[in-house]
Design an enzyme around this catalytic site. Structure first.
Site, PDB file in Angstrom:
ATOM      1  N   ARG A  41       0.734  -1.104  -0.039  1.00 48.67           N
ATOM      2  CA  ARG A  41      -0.142   0.095  -0.190  1.00 48.67           C
ATOM      3  C   ARG A  41       0.920   1.089   0.391  1.00 48.67           C
ATOM      4  O   ARG A  41       0.182   2.608   0.410  1.00 48.67           O
ATOM      5  CB  ARG A  41      -1.067  -0.340   1.565  1.00 48.67           C
ATOM      6  CG  ARG A  41      -2.158  -0.748   1.593  1.00 48.67           C
ATOM      7  CD  ARG A  41      -2.895  -0.492   2.142  1.00 48.67           C
ATOM      8  NE  ARG A  41      -3.870  -1.874   1.824  1.00 48.67           N
ATOM      9  CZ  ARG A  41      -4.588  -2.245   3.219  1.00 48.67           C
ATOM     10  NH1 ARG A  41      -4.450  -1.764   4.539  1.00 48.67           N
ATOM     11  NH2 ARG A  41      -5.312  -3.026   3.386  1.00 48.67           N
ATOM     12  N   ARG A  45      -2.547   6.077   0.349  1.00 47.68           N
ATOM     13  CA  ARG A  45      -3.078   7.132   1.216  1.00 47.68           C
ATOM     14  C   ARG A  45      -2.287   7.768   1.391  1.00 47.68           C
ATOM     15  O   ARG A  45      -2.953   8.408   1.912  1.00 47.68           O
ATOM     16  CB  ARG A  45      -4.005   5.705   1.467  1.00 47.68           C
ATOM     17  CG  ARG A  45      -4.652   4.556   0.475  1.00 47.68           C
ATOM     18  CD  ARG A  45      -5.631   3.617   1.980  1.00 47.68           C
ATOM     19  NE  ARG A  45      -4.618   3.136   2.381  1.00 47.68           N
ATOM     20  CZ  ARG A  45      -5.304   1.628   3.270  1.00 47.68           C
ATOM     21  NH1 ARG A  45      -6.892   2.010   4.051  1.00 47.68           N
ATOM     22  NH2 ARG A  45      -4.380   1.622   4.132  1.00 47.68           N
ATOM     23  N   ARG A  54      -5.900  12.324  -6.703  1.00 50.68           N
ATOM     24  CA  ARG A  54      -7.007  11.184  -6.585  1.00 50.68           C
ATOM     25  C   ARG A  54      -8.175  11.784  -7.016  1.00 50.68           C
ATOM     26  O   ARG A  54      -9.664  11.428  -6.862  1.00 50.68           O
ATOM     27  CB  ARG A  54      -7.495  10.072  -5.828  1.00 50.68           C
ATOM     28  CG  ARG A  54      -6.720   8.866  -5.895  1.00 50.68           C
ATOM     29  CD  ARG A  54      -7.608   7.327  -6.330  1.00 50.68           C
ATOM     30  NE  ARG A  54      -9.136   7.682  -5.713  1.00 50.68           N
ATOM     31  CZ  ARG A  54      -9.466   7.434  -5.355  1.00 50.68           C
ATOM     32  NH1 ARG A  54      -8.097   6.250  -3.935  1.00 50.68           N
ATOM     33  NH2 ARG A  54     -10.750   7.319  -4.849  1.00 50.68           N
ATOM     34  N   ASP A  90      -6.193  -2.776  -6.841  1.00 55.41           N
ATOM     35  CA  ASP A  90      -7.091  -3.475  -5.794  1.00 55.41           C
ATOM     36  C   ASP A  90      -7.278  -5.093  -6.791  1.00 55.41           C
ATOM     37  O   ASP A  90      -7.763  -5.180  -7.553  1.00 55.41           O
ATOM     38  CB  ASP A  90      -8.093  -2.765  -5.903  1.00 55.41           C
ATOM     39  CG  ASP A  90      -8.847  -3.359  -4.412  1.00 55.41           C
ATOM     40  OD1 ASP A  90      -8.687  -2.843  -3.530  1.00 55.41           O
ATOM     41  OD2 ASP A  90      -9.732  -4.218  -4.522  1.00 55.41           O
ATOM     42  N   TYR A 167     -14.957 -12.691  -0.501  1.00 57.35           N
ATOM     43  CA  TYR A 167     -15.881 -11.081  -0.342  1.00 57.35           C
ATOM     44  C   TYR A 167     -17.131 -11.780  -1.023  1.00 57.35           C
ATOM     45  O   TYR A 167     -17.839 -11.040  -1.443  1.00 57.35           O
ATOM     46  CB  TYR A 167     -15.125 -10.614  -1.555  1.00 57.35           C
ATOM     47  CG  TYR A 167     -13.521  -9.387  -1.030  1.00 57.35           C
ATOM     48  CD1 TYR A 167     -14.722  -8.626   0.110  1.00 57.35           C
ATOM     49  CD2 TYR A 167     -12.471 -10.134  -1.061  1.00 57.35           C
ATOM     50  CE1 TYR A 167     -13.566  -8.117   1.369  1.00 57.35           C
ATOM     51  CE2 TYR A 167     -11.474  -8.717  -0.248  1.00 57.35           C
ATOM     52  CZ  TYR A 167     -11.641  -7.579   0.859  1.00 57.35           C
ATOM     53  OH  TYR A 167     -11.196  -6.858   2.209  1.00 57.35           O
TER      54      TYR A 167
END
Length: 367
Positions: A41, A45, A54, A90, A167
């Site tokens: 990651r 972020r 973004r 992702d 998921y």
């Protein structure tokens, strides 16, 4: 699912551009003079430049915009001086590209258009196919990135089949994956149909990245730690092996290179009890989360397997002397393995101070 169209035969190490990069060497078990480091990651972020890039775009939209995904992938390399980029995407992107309804909801995570829990649900689901044409934005994003990186390797990645299947069965993130674990035992035939389809989907996604120029690959199993060793070995491991065959074209011994010349690492969270089983999936290196010390992991694996990890992300917020001592300890414990790639024991928390990550990279390189 109809088999996906074969991708063109090409791979980045044919030119030797990244074959001697410290990360590639370490994942092959050849310890370089400088210990390589990258962060899961890292593309995203915690970086203000990521947030600016973004702005006004959803995560999945940004993943499928080649220019934007490439820019975001390159940002941590420019800022931190890490030894590899990891492609910004992702694990649910291949689901989306195959036509499955999914969105990433802020503060929640991937949410499916429905929970797929019955034989009929799964029968309809596996009709979805991931085509070469649908993968075009992924291939273009990788190609753009590789052209900018030069001798710095790019890591492609994909979600492990169990995590994708979990998921889909749960319909959204879950703490205990109760519905997925129930389906395994209540209707094994349906479970295996689902997880094998997920393996082909995510394996095709990883192969597209490798053949577009990624120099290494990682299979990421977010939820495998919820399984017992017996359940993992029966219901998840064969599908992970199947996913990796899309890159290796055969399941290779963990100590050997794969056919494409691209080393692979297999990582899961909470999987200290599964490390030996995970090695049988076919990747040559194993990622270790922050719960298992690297020297213990190395001994479990006979001190023959390259390791990746495993700085505790929580310590990124500790005073520098505390974090420095921890990083030094991680590097020292990593010497029990034939080679070691320093990473976090999970992803970069979004509130991390980027200057701390840069300082960690500098420290690791100095050691």
């Amino acid at each position: 699912m109809t088999p996906s169209k074969p991708l063109p035969d090409a791979h980045p190490l044919a030119s030797g551009r990244t074959a001697e990069a410290p990360l590639v060497r370490a994942l092959r078990g050849d310890r370089p003079d400088t210990t390589p480091v990258w962060f899961m990651r890292q593309a995203g972020r915690s970086l203000p430049e990521y947030k600016a890039a973004r702005e006004g775009t959803t995560m999945l939209e940004s993943c499928l915009n080649p220019a934007l995904s490439s820019e975001i992938t390159l940002q941590p390399v420019r800022r931190h001086g890490v030894d590899a980029a990891v492609f910004y995407s992702d694990i649910v992107v291949p689901l989306l590209l195959a036509g499955v309804g999914v969105e990433i909801q802020p503060g929640v995570g991937p949410v499916m258009d429905q929970a797929y829990r019955t034989a009929d649900d799964v029968a309809r689901l596996v009709e979805h196919e991931l085509t070469l044409e649908a993968l075009a934005p992924v291939r273009e994003g990788v190609e753009r990135t590789v052209s900018e990186l030069g001798e710095i390797p790019l890591i492609g990645f994909a979600g492990a089949p169990f995590t994708l299947a979990a998921y889909l069965v749960e319909g959204q993130p879950s703490r205990d994956h109760l519905a997925a674990r129930t389906l395994m035992h209540a209707d094994p035939d349906t479970w295996f149909r689902l997880v094998e389809w997920a393996a082909d989907l995510t394996g095709t996604f990883l192969r597209a990245q490798v053949l577009a120029g990624a120099s290494a690959g990682q299979l990421f199993d977010s939820w495998a730690g919820a399984l017992s060793l017996d359940d993992y070995s029966r219901y998840a491991l064969p599908a992970s092996s199947r996913a990796l065959t899309h890159v290796t074209d055969l399941v290779v011994p963990s100590s050997g290179p794969d056919e494409l010349g691209v080393p692979l690492v297999h990582f899961g969270t909470g999987t200290g009890h599964l490390l030996e089983a995970m090695r049988h999936a076919g990747a040559g290196a194993i990622g270790v989360d922050y719960r298992t010390p690297l020297d213990e992991a190395a001994k479990l694996l006979g001190e023959t397997t390259p390791l990746q990890g495993n700085i505790d992300p929580a310590l990124l917020f500790a005073p520098w002397p505390v974090l420095e001592a921890h990083v030094r300890d991680v590097v020292e414990r990593g010497r029990y393995a034939p080679a070691h790639v320093v990473n976090l024991g999970h992803g970069v928390p979004p509130t991390t101070d980027p200057t701390v990550l840069t300082r960690v990279v500098e420290l690791v390189h100095s050691l």
